[in-house]
Design an enzyme around this catalytic site. Sequence first.
Site, PDB file in Angstrom:
ATOM      1  CG  ASN A   1     -12.935   3.534  -0.136  1.00 15.15           C
ATOM      2  OD1 ASN A   1     -14.094   3.936  -0.085  1.00 15.15           O
ATOM      3  ND2 ASN A   1     -11.981   4.216  -0.740  1.00 15.15           N
TER       4      ASN A   1
ATOM      5  CB  THR B   1      -6.994  -1.800   0.890  1.00 20.26           C
ATOM      6  OG1 THR B   1      -6.895  -2.299  -0.443  1.00 20.26           O
ATOM      7  CG2 THR B   1      -5.851  -2.328   1.742  1.00 20.26           C
TER       8      THR B   1
ATOM      9  CG  ASP C   1     -12.487   1.965  -3.603  1.00 23.73           C
ATOM     10  OD1 ASP C   1     -11.506   2.717  -3.438  1.00 23.73           O
ATOM     11  OD2 ASP C   1     -12.626   0.885  -3.006  1.00 23.73           O
TER      12      ASP C   1
ATOM     13  CB  SER D   1      -0.917   0.015   1.226  1.00 23.89           C
ATOM     14  OG  SER D   1      -1.646   1.244   1.240  1.00 23.89           O
ATOM     15  CG  LEU D   2       2.311   3.149  -3.242  1.00 24.32           C
ATOM     16  CD1 LEU D   2       2.228   3.580  -4.706  1.00 24.32           C
ATOM     17  CD2 LEU D   2       3.727   3.342  -2.710  1.00 24.32           C
TER      18      LEU D   2
ATOM     19  N   GLY E   1     -14.751  -6.384  -2.982  1.00 22.56           N
ATOM     20  CA  GLY E   1     -15.193  -5.076  -2.517  1.00 22.56           C
ATOM     21  C   GLY E   1     -14.976  -3.969  -3.536  1.00 22.56           C
TER      22      GLY E   1
ATOM     23  CE  LYS F   1     -11.411  -1.817  -1.187  1.00 24.42           C
ATOM     24  NZ  LYS F   1     -11.162  -0.394  -1.323  1.00 24.42           N
TER      25      LYS F   1
HETATM   26  P1  NDP Z   1     -11.196  -8.459  -2.414  1.00 30.54           P
HETATM   27  O1  NDP Z   1     -10.361  -9.359  -1.595  1.00 30.54           O
HETATM   28  O2  NDP Z   1     -12.479  -7.963  -1.871  1.00 30.54           O
HETATM   29  O3  NDP Z   1     -11.550  -9.200  -3.811  1.00 30.54           O
HETATM   30  C1  NDP Z   1     -10.550  -9.861  -4.523  1.00 30.54           C
HETATM   31  C2  NDP Z   1     -11.071 -10.287  -5.884  1.00 30.54           C
HETATM   32  O4  NDP Z   1      -9.982 -10.815  -6.639  1.00 30.54           O
HETATM   33  C3  NDP Z   1     -12.128 -11.388  -5.825  1.00 30.54           C
HETATM   34  O5  NDP Z   1     -13.039 -11.181  -6.880  1.00 30.54           O
HETATM   35  C4  NDP Z   1     -11.289 -12.644  -6.039  1.00 30.54           C
HETATM   36  O6  NDP Z   1     -12.015 -13.716  -6.595  1.00 30.54           O
HETATM   37  C5  NDP Z   1     -10.293 -12.147  -7.047  1.00 30.54           C
HETATM   38  N1  NDP Z   1      -9.049 -12.913  -7.065  1.00 30.54           N
HETATM   39  C6  NDP Z   1      -8.148 -13.041  -6.065  1.00 30.54           C
HETATM   40  N2  NDP Z   1      -7.110 -13.801  -6.460  1.00 30.54           N
HETATM   41  C7  NDP Z   1      -7.371 -14.172  -7.739  1.00 30.54           C
HETATM   42  C8  NDP Z   1      -6.689 -14.985  -8.689  1.00 30.54           C
HETATM   43  N3  NDP Z   1      -5.523 -15.579  -8.399  1.00 30.54           N
HETATM   44  N4  NDP Z   1      -7.239 -15.153  -9.908  1.00 30.54           N
HETATM   45  C9  NDP Z   1      -8.418 -14.559 -10.206  1.00 30.54           C
HETATM   46  N5  NDP Z   1      -9.128 -13.792  -9.355  1.00 30.54           N
HETATM   47  C10 NDP Z   1      -8.606 -13.606  -8.124  1.00 30.54           C
HETATM   48  O7  NDP Z   1     -10.253  -7.262  -2.848  1.00 30.54           O
HETATM   49  P2  NDP Z   1     -10.679  -5.775  -3.284  1.00 30.54           P
HETATM   50  O8  NDP Z   1     -11.853  -5.890  -4.169  1.00 30.54           O
HETATM   51  O9  NDP Z   1     -10.760  -4.901  -2.111  1.00 30.54           O
HETATM   52  O10 NDP Z   1      -9.382  -5.304  -4.130  1.00 30.54           O
HETATM   53  C11 NDP Z   1      -9.130  -5.857  -5.411  1.00 30.54           C
HETATM   54  C12 NDP Z   1      -7.872  -5.226  -5.993  1.00 30.54           C
HETATM   55  O11 NDP Z   1      -8.118  -3.854  -6.310  1.00 30.54           O
HETATM   56  C13 NDP Z   1      -6.673  -5.238  -5.052  1.00 30.54           C
HETATM   57  O12 NDP Z   1      -5.518  -5.555  -5.796  1.00 30.54           O
HETATM   58  C14 NDP Z   1      -6.580  -3.825  -4.551  1.00 30.54           C
HETATM   59  O13 NDP Z   1      -5.255  -3.437  -4.234  1.00 30.54           O
HETATM   60  C15 NDP Z   1      -7.101  -3.053  -5.758  1.00 30.54           C
HETATM   61  N6  NDP Z   1      -7.684  -1.775  -5.373  1.00 30.54           N
HETATM   62  C16 NDP Z   1      -7.082  -0.624  -5.799  1.00 30.54           C
HETATM   63  C17 NDP Z   1      -7.619   0.590  -5.479  1.00 30.54           C
HETATM   64  C18 NDP Z   1      -6.973   1.847  -5.959  1.00 30.54           C
HETATM   65  O14 NDP Z   1      -7.258   2.919  -5.410  1.00 30.54           O
HETATM   66  N7  NDP Z   1      -6.155   1.798  -6.989  1.00 30.54           N
HETATM   67  C19 NDP Z   1      -8.833   0.715  -4.649  1.00 30.54           C
HETATM   68  C20 NDP Z   1      -9.408  -0.559  -4.303  1.00 30.54           C
HETATM   69  C21 NDP Z   1      -8.838  -1.751  -4.638  1.00 30.54           C
HETATM   70  P3  NDP Z   1     -12.834 -14.770  -5.666  1.00 30.54           P
HETATM   71  O15 NDP Z   1     -14.163 -14.127  -5.399  1.00 30.54           O
HETATM   72  O16 NDP Z   1     -12.917 -15.991  -6.490  1.00 30.54           O
HETATM   73  O17 NDP Z   1     -12.021 -14.962  -4.403  1.00 30.54           O
END
Ligand code: NDP
Length: 279
Positions: A90, A65, A106, A18-19, A134, A69
């Site tokens: 968030n 994060t 978000d 995280s930044l 989330g 969420k």
């Molecule tokens: P969650 O843990 O809530 O959701 C993760 C999602 O990723 C789920 O849909 C999960 O699928 C899927 N997933 C995890 N691993 C894999 C894999 N190996 N292959 C395919 N799908 C996978 O996380 P968030 O929704 O909170 O965050 C998601 C991403 O977005 C993170 O990387 C986060 O850093 C980034 N983010 C960036 C933000 C920004 O400001 N730039 C803001 C918010 C998030 P399943 O349901 O099958 O487990």
Amino acid sequence: MSTTIPRYAVFGHPIAHSLSPRLHAVFAAQTGIALEYVAIDATPEAFVDALRDFFAAGGCGANITLPHKAAAFALADGCVATAQRVGVANVLTRLSDGRIEADSNDGAGMLADMCGRCGADPRDRHVLLLGAGGAARAAAFALLDAGVGSLTIANRTTARAQALAGSLAEPGRVGVARWDALEQSRAFDVIVNATSAGVQHAALALPSSLVHAHTIAYDLSYGPAARPFAGWAKRAGCAAASDGLGMLVETAAASFERWHGVRPDIDAALKEISAGNRP
Ligand code: NDP
């Protein structure tokens, strides 16, 4: 006389990538506001207690994060309308009466970056959303609000994609594609990666048939976590690809403004943290 520096934090698991602490330090320097902002690694089992301890000890606000969420939204005492609608949070803020308020910025942050910096206006476009966690929830509502022509959701666990599609309640525009049958899908104008695969150091095996000559790829991940999807987008022939660094700065700035009443300089902050953090 001693003064207490207000405390803020970002909670996640993992959190080392995280930044947010660095960004809030940049904003603090820009605005001359004294604050402490730390990253707290909390597993799903430990998250609720860790958050309650943080606020009980005087914490003023927290960013949330992955993967917390939905849990953050559930434990808040109240929420703003956007969070109520998307069902995730968030941003948590301790109000003057001690109650914890949930917010979700978000979706707005993603759109501001996508349309403003990346030139990827999703209006009337056919959009593929990868993920149903989330961040994907917030992204899905925002994309519909922005006027996408269609939104197809694909998630590793299809049931979660179906649940998200159901809660969007727009069957005319929203559909679900099976993760393991994406090669049977159409090509999309915009592909949004809202999975945490990059952060988990896992590869996404996506077919290049999802891409046409004008497809724009947008990844919510940033830093090294955004490299695999950016690499795929390039190999598959996307016209452009962007990471989520601009989104992060947009959402962090909105949190900062919520907590301190001052809008920081987003472009200057983005420039400052871009070095070494772009794919
Ligand atoms: P969650 O843990 O809530 O959701 C993760 C999602 O990723 C789920 O849909 C999960 O699928 C899927 N997933 C995890 N691993 C894999 C894999 N190996 N292959 C395919 N799908 C996978 O996380 P968030 O929704 O909170 O965050 C998601 C991403 O977005 C993170 O990387 C986060 O850093 C980034 N983010 C960036 C933000 C920004 O400001 N730039 C803001 C918010 C998030 P399943 O349901 O099958 O487990």
